[in-house]
Design an enzyme around this catalytic site. Structure first.
Site: not given
Ligand code: 13P
Length: 245
Positions: A9, A11, A95, A97, A167, A173, A209
């Site tokens: 992903n 982002k 997601h 976010e 997640e 992150g 992560s």
């Molecule tokens: P990270 O792998 O950067 O922690 O992000 C995970 C994520 O949100 C994947 O959708």
């Protein structure tokens, strides 16, 4: 058998040119991989170039979001038919976010999921608890609501297009991964919440992560069927390691 998915992903990273360069570097290194689905979910502006670069490879392309109407006066939005027209076969929905910064709810997730299914687009529906919720022992309660409301009203045949991504918000992150046991506990619980007749066929990905150093032990757990990866999917070298864990 559930074929694992290793999904990036991206982002809000990568221009069309950067996306194209990524696929050109990635494709020859993973061309013999048959035991996993390789997926890149990218910003809408990069999807056309990305899918052109992926033609003839074993790399699938996905969007990071969609709107539930097919077309109309919805400034800034992108529909399922539009994603399909640029070569997407997957889309991420809900997601954390998007829930946190753009007001997505289980109700909008459900509308988006139904739009994806209507257009035969594979949907990766994200669920997960915050740190405060985990510390208050509310993880299962939170996930149950997200699954019950976000994935309500599906016919049995619709589930073939559904993948769930667990997640934990506190692991995204942050460099803090859920331990394989913590993740497995939640994945097994999610599977129990699914309709009996399809529960064993639905893939449940872990995200938060994931990196080359921890991917193997996570994927060894029986109910973890792949990864949804942010940071470690931005570099070809580490994404290849994740695919070939
Ligand atoms: P990270 O792998 O950067 O922690 O992000 C995970 C994520 O949100 C994947 O959708």
């Amino acid at each position: 058998m559930r074929k694992p998915i290793m999904a990036g992903n991206w982002k809000m990273y990568k221009t069309p040119t950067e996306a194209e360069d990524f696929v050109k570097a990635l494709a020859p290194q993973v061309k013999d991989v048959q035991d996993k689905v390789i997926l890149l979910c990218a910003p809408a502006t990069a999807l056309q170039k990305l899918s052109e670069a992926a033609v003839g490879t074993n790399i699938f392309i996905g969007g990071e979001n969609l709107f539930w109407e097919d077309e109309g006066a919805f400034t800034g939005e992108i529909s399922a038919p539009m994603l399909k027209a640029v070569g997407c076969s997957y889309v991420i929905i809900g997601h954390s976010e998007r829930r946190q910064y753009f007001g997505e709810t289980d109700e909008t997730v459900n509308k988006k999921l139904k739009a994806a299914i209507k257009h035969n687009l594979n949907a990766i529906v994200c669920v997960g608890e915050t740190l405060v919720q985990r510390e208050a022992n509310e993880t299962f309660k939170v996930i149950e609501k997200q699954i019950k409301d976000g994935l309500s009203g599906l016919a049995t045949r619709d589930w073939g297009l559904v993948t769930i991504a667990y997640e934990p918000v506190w692991a995204i992150g942050t460099g803090k991964t859920a331990s394989p046991e913590q993740a497995q506990d939640v994945h097994a619980h999610i599977r129990k919440l699914l309709p009996k007749e399809i529960g064993n066929d639905v893939r449940i990905l872990y995200g938060g992560s994931v990196k080359p150093e921890n991917v193997k032990e996570l994927m060894a757990k029986p109910d973890i069927d792949g990864g949804l990866v942010g940071g470690a999917a931005l570099k070809v070298e580490s994404f290849v390691k994740l695919i070939k864990y």
